[in-house]
Design an enzyme around this catalytic site. Structure first.
Site, PDB file in Angstrom:
ATOM      1  N   ASP A   1      -8.533 -14.416 -94.513  1.00 54.50           N
ATOM      2  CA  ASP A   1      -7.838 -15.671 -94.794  1.00 54.50           C
ATOM      3  C   ASP A   1      -6.717 -15.813 -93.773  1.00 54.50           C
ATOM      4  O   ASP A   1      -5.668 -15.189 -93.891  1.00 54.50           O
ATOM      5  CB  ASP A   1      -7.302 -15.640 -96.230  1.00 54.50           C
TER       6      ASP A   1
ATOM      7  N   LYS B   1      -3.284 -24.365 -92.373  1.00 54.40           N
ATOM      8  CA  LYS B   1      -1.896 -24.826 -92.238  1.00 54.40           C
ATOM      9  C   LYS B   1      -1.536 -25.350 -90.837  1.00 54.40           C
ATOM     10  O   LYS B   1      -1.251 -26.520 -90.673  1.00 54.40           O
ATOM     11  CB  LYS B   1      -0.938 -23.712 -92.646  1.00 54.40           C
TER      12      LYS B   1
ATOM     13  N   PHE C   1      -2.485 -14.318-101.490  1.00 50.63           N
ATOM     14  CA  PHE C   1      -2.459 -15.735-101.856  1.00 50.63           C
ATOM     15  C   PHE C   1      -3.607 -16.436-101.159  1.00 50.63           C
ATOM     16  O   PHE C   1      -3.727 -16.363 -99.937  1.00 50.63           O
ATOM     17  CB  PHE C   1      -1.137 -16.415-101.481  1.00 50.63           C
TER      18      PHE C   1
HETATM   19  C1  LIG Z   1      -1.156 -21.768 -98.017  1.00 53.75           C
HETATM   20  C2  LIG Z   1      -2.244 -20.785 -98.114  1.00 53.75           C
HETATM   21  C3  LIG Z   1      -3.458 -21.092 -98.748  1.00 53.75           C
HETATM   22  C4  LIG Z   1      -3.678 -22.396 -99.468  1.00 53.75           C
HETATM   23  O1  LIG Z   1      -3.684 -23.472 -98.589  1.00 53.75           O
HETATM   24  P1  LIG Z   1      -3.606 -24.972 -99.187  1.00 53.75           P
HETATM   25  O2  LIG Z   1      -3.738 -25.836 -97.966  1.00 53.75           O
HETATM   26  O3  LIG Z   1      -2.290 -25.109 -99.877  1.00 53.75           O
HETATM   27  O4  LIG Z   1      -4.751 -25.128-100.108  1.00 53.75           O
HETATM   28  C5  LIG Z   1      -4.460 -20.145 -98.745  1.00 53.75           C
HETATM   29  N1  LIG Z   1      -4.291 -18.954 -98.148  1.00 53.75           N
HETATM   30  C6  LIG Z   1      -3.153 -18.621 -97.528  1.00 53.75           C
HETATM   31  C7  LIG Z   1      -3.036 -17.293 -96.862  1.00 53.75           C
HETATM   32  C8  LIG Z   1      -2.076 -19.518 -97.490  1.00 53.75           C
HETATM   33  O5  LIG Z   1      -0.936 -19.174 -96.907  1.00 53.75           O
END
Ligand SMILES: *Cc1c(COP(=O)(O)O)cnc(C)c1O
Length: 425
Positions: free
Chosen positions: A246, A275, A155
């Site tokens: 990420d 986050k 994700f």
């Molecule tokens: C939540 C998340 C995103 C997206 O972040 P947003 O602030 O909602 O754009 C991207 N990568 C990972 C691993 C995430 O958990």
């Protein structure tokens, strides 16, 4: 639940609390229906607790989806944000922003990064990483058609490029044509990476970057394999392929180390955070260890990115994490939670497949072939006063604030046990 608990959060005057269930009718006619929401409205919080508009208390093991690092109404965050908004909250990157520089310095000193770019969200941070990787491919590797490899069940966000990077068809359906230049491999499978690199190498086309989560969050709470990531690092070192991590969900302390990659014994070339970075104030960051000069002035920008308010909040989160031994709490409370959840799993072997996690990102996976979904368990726990969040149809995710106490972990485990019993399984 009554006025007795209300006085626990001194920032909220008791008179301001509604004490009535929230009627969502008007909300639903005015707000676009992009979310399936649980039927409660949260009104205030303190520490690891939140209260809904009826005055009902919940233990919050969601923390705004792994975001409220210091919990709710943390005195240090209240003070910083209040002071910063009274002084200067936003000016744009037309000018120097000293607190942005201070935050960047903290990040550089507490990670493998050498430079930081600030933005506002995880998806935006990943967009920045994708753009940097493409420019690196064109200008350094001289690849005309660069491809970025990502993992299945990953994700990376909801913009067009990041849904394309996300290896889950359900996020891409009806949004095609997607962004070209992405290819997916199964997570934790090194042979698949080697095969993909060889297959993609054709004409002008070559793999320029590999983008992976050190620990898959949304895609099912799945830890990265140490050996796999060490092999990935080696492949990237030998070929010049960029390794992008990420860290949006697990960065900034959630795994018990500042960065998820520390658990894997490697360092990425580029990594992203968002986050938990400012404890719930919107912020994103894209950091690079190598090729920091690929972007020149004008290549990339963000109006709100790195504004004084968000950076001051993040700096306070960073200093509180460092100053109050919170990483140690993350490790100990995580261990405690996994031990308790594994005991529950042992009582329900016909329901629970596995309990897994690092630090304070943990998942309980339900057996695939039973008629019970993660959202049903989440609802049962909510009825008993505990907030949890699904990660896919079979995994229940536990991501409490990093300041969670031993008693709160115990209380959450008791609720999960009661929820299992209530589901009569
Ligand atoms: C939540 C998340 C995103 C997206 O972040 P947003 O602030 O909602 O754009 C991207 N990568 C990972 C691993 C995430 O958990």
């Amino acid at each position: 639940m009554t006025t007795e608990t209300l006085v626990e959060n001194p920032a909220i005057p008791v008179e301001s609390v509604m004490l009535t269930p929230y009627d969502p009718t008007e909300f639903d006619t005015n707000v676009m229906g992009t979310y399936g929401r649980f039927p409660i409205a949260l009104e205030r919080g303190a520490g690891c607790c939140v209260w809904d508009t009826s005055g009902r208390e919940y233990l919050d093991f969601v923390a705004g989806i792994a975001t409220c690092t210091l919990g709710h109404a943390h005195p240090a965050l209240i003070e910083t944000v209040t002071q910063q908004i009274q002084t200067l909250h936003h000016v744009s990157n037309l000018y120097y922003i000293p607190v942005q520089g201070e935050l960047a310095k903290w990040l550089v000193e507490h990670s493998c990064a050498e430079r930081v770019f600030f933005c506002n969200s995880g998806a935006e941070a990943n967009e920045g990483a994708i753009k940097l990787a493409r420019k690196y491919a064109h200008t350094v590797l001289e690849i005309d058609k660069p491809v970025i490899l990502t993992a299945q069940a990953s994700f990376h966000g909801r913009t067009l490029a990041t849904i394309t990077a996300t290896g889950q068809p359900k996020y891409q359906k009806h949004f095609d044509p997607l962004v070209p230049g992405f290819c997916y491999v199964p997570y934790n499978d090194i042979q698949a990476v080697e095969n993909a690199i060889a297959e993609i190498d054709e004409g002008d086309q070559r793999v320029a970057a590999i983008m992976m989560e050190p620990f898959q969050g949304e895609g099912g709470v799945r830890p990265g394999d140490r050996e796999y990531f060490q092999r990935l690092r080696k492949i990237c070192d030998e070929t010049g392929i960029l390794l992008i991590m990420d860290e949006v969900q697990v960065g900034m302390g959630r795994t018990g180390t500042y960065w998820g990659y520390e658990n894997l014994g490697i360092e990425p070339d580029i990594f992203t955070s968002a986050k938990g970075l400012a404890g719930g104030i919107p912020i994103g960051a894209m950091m690079c260890k190598k090729f920091c000069d690929v972007f020149s002035p004008g290549d990339h920008a963000s109006t709100f990115g790195g504004n004084p308010l968000a950076c001051a909040a993040a700096l306070t989160v960073a200093k509180t994490l460092a100053g109050e031994a919170i990483l140690q709490n993350v490790q100990e409370r995580g261990e405690q939670l996994r031990t308790r959840l594994r005991a529950i799993a042992a009582k329900y072997p016909h329901v629970v497949a596995e309990v897994r996690g690092w630090g304070l990102i943990n998942g309980m996976e339900l057996l695939a072939d039973i008629d019970l979904t993660s959202v049903e368990v989440v609802k049962a726990a909510m009825d008993l006063g505990l907030l949890l969040v699904p990660a896919g149809p079979k995994v229940i995710r536990f991501v409490p604030p990093l300041i969670v106490s031993a008693q709160e972990i115990e209380r959450a485990a008791q609720v999960v046990e009661e929820a299992m019993a209530a589901l009569a399984i």
